[in-house]
Design an enzyme around this catalytic site. Structure first.
Site, PDB file in Angstrom:
ATOM      1  CB  THR A  82      -0.348  11.314  -6.226  1.00 12.70           C
ATOM      2  OG1 THR A  82      -0.347  12.485  -7.045  1.00 12.70           O
ATOM      3  CG2 THR A  82      -0.009  11.702  -4.795  1.00 12.70           C
ATOM      4  N   GLY A  83      -0.462   8.885  -8.386  1.00 12.90           N
ATOM      5  CA  GLY A  83      -0.734   8.342  -9.708  1.00 12.90           C
ATOM      6  C   GLY A  83      -1.905   8.997 -10.422  1.00 12.90           C
ATOM      7  CB  SER A 109       3.217   8.166  -9.511  1.00 11.12           C
ATOM      8  OG  SER A 109       2.755   6.837  -9.571  1.00 11.12           O
ATOM      9  CE1 TYR A 131       3.100   1.910  -5.374  1.00 11.99           C
ATOM     10  CE2 TYR A 131       2.930   2.884  -7.567  1.00 11.99           C
ATOM     11  CZ  TYR A 131       2.624   2.891  -6.216  1.00 11.99           C
ATOM     12  OH  TYR A 131       1.848   3.904  -5.710  1.00 11.99           O
ATOM     13  CB  THR A 157       6.160   3.191  -3.531  1.00 11.33           C
ATOM     14  OG1 THR A 157       6.432   4.591  -3.675  1.00 11.33           O
ATOM     15  CG2 THR A 157       4.897   3.033  -2.709  1.00 11.33           C
ATOM     16  CE  LYS A 255       5.313   7.673  -0.517  1.00 10.45           C
ATOM     17  NZ  LYS A 255       4.189   6.729  -0.362  1.00 10.45           N
ATOM     18  CB  SER A 277       5.346   6.760   3.694  1.00  8.03           C
ATOM     19  OG  SER A 277       4.180   6.769   2.891  1.00  8.03           O
ATOM     20  CG  HIS A 279       0.396   4.381  -0.458  1.00  2.00           C
ATOM     21  ND1 HIS A 279       1.529   4.126  -1.178  1.00  2.00           N
ATOM     22  CD2 HIS A 279      -0.552   4.706  -1.374  1.00  2.00           C
ATOM     23  CE1 HIS A 279       1.291   4.279  -2.468  1.00  2.00           C
ATOM     24  NE2 HIS A 279       0.032   4.637  -2.619  1.00  2.00           N
ATOM     25  N   GLY A 311       2.634  11.869   4.965  1.00  2.00           N
ATOM     26  CA  GLY A 311       1.356  11.453   5.524  1.00  2.00           C
ATOM     27  C   GLY A 311       0.712  12.485   6.424  1.00  2.00           C
ATOM     28  CB  VAL A 313       2.058  17.281   5.557  1.00  2.00           C
ATOM     29  CG1 VAL A 313       2.501  18.738   5.507  1.00  2.00           C
ATOM     30  CG2 VAL A 313       3.053  16.443   6.352  1.00  2.00           C
ATOM     31  NE  ARG A 314      -4.769  16.858   4.057  1.00  2.00           N
ATOM     32  CZ  ARG A 314      -4.169  15.672   3.880  1.00  2.00           C
ATOM     33  NH1 ARG A 314      -2.832  15.594   3.945  1.00  2.00           N
ATOM     34  NH2 ARG A 314      -4.864  14.574   3.663  1.00  2.00           N
ATOM     35  NE  ARG A 334      -6.082  11.338   0.468  1.00  2.00           N
ATOM     36  CZ  ARG A 334      -5.380  10.389   1.110  1.00  2.00           C
ATOM     37  NH1 ARG A 334      -4.353  10.740   1.876  1.00  2.00           N
ATOM     38  NH2 ARG A 334      -5.699   9.116   0.981  1.00  2.00           N
TER      39      ARG A 334
END
Length: 399
Positions: A82-83, A109, A131, A157, A255, A277, A279, A311, A313-314, A334
């Site tokens: 993640t950026g 990233s 990218y 990605t 990805k 994915s 994103h 995507g 997953v918590r 996240r």
């Protein structure tokens, strides 16, 4: 280092992150593009899948260790790139240390705020994400720097398209943290004193640059300067993907795959693995949840290359569901950012511990001694749940 108190779920980490972060920073992380249909479905879809637990005879010990993308890991979980992690001063380095401490691989990233050399030093199991931007010469330069730094693989990605905004509003992200920006943003930051003090102790504002896009030691472009370069570069062709895989010459992950035809083209292009994915809902809205698309992709190419999932997953049970449906591992995004915001490196370790505990609990409940024993029969899949994209033969569609 941010103060850290143990939390039992990722949801609690998110609540603490919300209280700690300035509203604009929190909103930048919160949700996906446009209406957020895909963002919501990524999480909701896991809740539609069920288990049928046993009540006796379960194994006394469970093994979570696995191998994915040519890396041995303590459990089938990886850090998704993640950026610009401006939620904590140590950013990606703190995440890398946490991942190393818990025995999982790190994704960095190319829009990260910390140099790849520092991150690899913190976690030798680091993948560098790229990218397609600037053309082949620029890409080759970035790959060479990543190779020299010692990364174990590249993640290309392709599941990010330009979004025209969010229905709940897109936060204004400054191009650089210059003096004027700091003055105009100070009222918001002061309302979050713990976050503000974390950065004040370092003597530096949040880093909104991308130091990994040029040679080591070169001027780091601002985030939006780099974003502009990406937007102005024509999307990659399949020949470009094949060139990248050959140029890298090692573990190469594509990805963003949700379609069967794309998965097959990826294999033809020579990739080592694909990540199913979208994103995290930040790509084309109304794309189905990745867990819905996973089984068809695994059926098409899973016997030829590794397939992982990214995507929504918590929970550890989400990881078990993904592995049961064919993923070699699940990537989190996240979830660890909430942990980073809530407690720095210990907060990320906390998130990984929560996931590990959930995986172990789910394995025990369904009576499995090893993550490698999981099969689709361990998951209750409701009618109409699966999505098979990119096939022309009606007989192929999964039900």
């Amino acid at each position: 280092m941010a103060e850290h108190r143990w939390f039992e779920t990722v949801a609690v980490a998110q609540e603490r992150a919300k209280k700690r972060l300035p509203p604009s920073v929190y909103k930048a992380l919160l949700a996906g593009s446009e209406k957020g249909v895909t963002y919501a479905d990524n999480m909701a879809a896991f809740g539609e899948l069920g288990f049928a637990p046993h009540v006796a005879g379960q194994p006394a010990e469970r093994s979570l260790a696995t191998r994915a993308l040519d890396q041995d890991m303590s459990m089938p979980v990886m850090i998704s790139p993640t950026g610009v992690q401006a939620v904590h001063p140590e950013g990606e380095v703190a995440v890398a240390r946490a991942a190393a401490a818990r025995g999982v691989a790190m994704g960095l990233s190319s829009f990260a705020s910390k140099p790849v050399e520092e991150v690899v030093a913190a976690n030798p199991q680091t993948f560098f994400q790229m990218y397609w931007m600037g053309g082949r010469d620029a890409m080759a330069t970035r790959m060479e720097r990543a190779r020299a730094a010692g990364v174990v693989g590249v993640i290309a990605t392709t599941d990010w398209s330009f979004s025209n905004g969010r229905d709940w509003g897109s936060p204004i992200i400054p191009a650089r943290m210059d003096l004027r920006t700091m003055i105009t943003r100070s009222p918001e930051a002061i309302r979050r004193p713990r976050w503000f003090l974390d950065f004040a102790k370092t003597g530096r504002p949040p880093e909104l640059t991308a130091p990994n896009l040029g040679p080591e030691g070169s001027r780091a472009p601002g985030f939006f300067e780099a974003y502009g370069e990406w937007m102005q570069t024509p999307p990659p062709t399949w020949d470009d993907i094949a060139w990248m895989a050959e140029e890298w010459g090692g573990t190469f992950v594509l990805k963003g795959v949700c379609r069967v035809d794309d998965a097959r083209r990826a294999v033809d292009a020579g990739v080592s693995a694909i990540s199913v994915s979208n994103h995290g809902g930040n790509n084309l809205d109304s794309t189905p949840a990745t867990i819905r698309c996973l089984p068809a992709v695994v059926e098409a190419v899973g016997d030829q290359i590794d397939v992982v999932l990214d995507g929504g997953v918590r929970r550890g049970s989400d990881v078990v569901k993904a592995v049961a449906l064919g993923a070699k591992a699940a990537l989190i995004g996240r979830a660890y950012l909430w942990g980073l915001a809530a407690g720095g490196q210990p907060g990320v370790e906390n998130v990984l511990d929560v996931l590990r505990g959930g995986i172990d609990s789910a394995l025990r409940g369904i009576g499995k001694a090893d993550v490698h024993d999981l099969t689709p029969d361990d998951v209750l899949i409701p009618d109409g749940f699966l999505r098979t994209l990119g096939v022309s033969d009606p007989a192929y569609v999964m039900h």
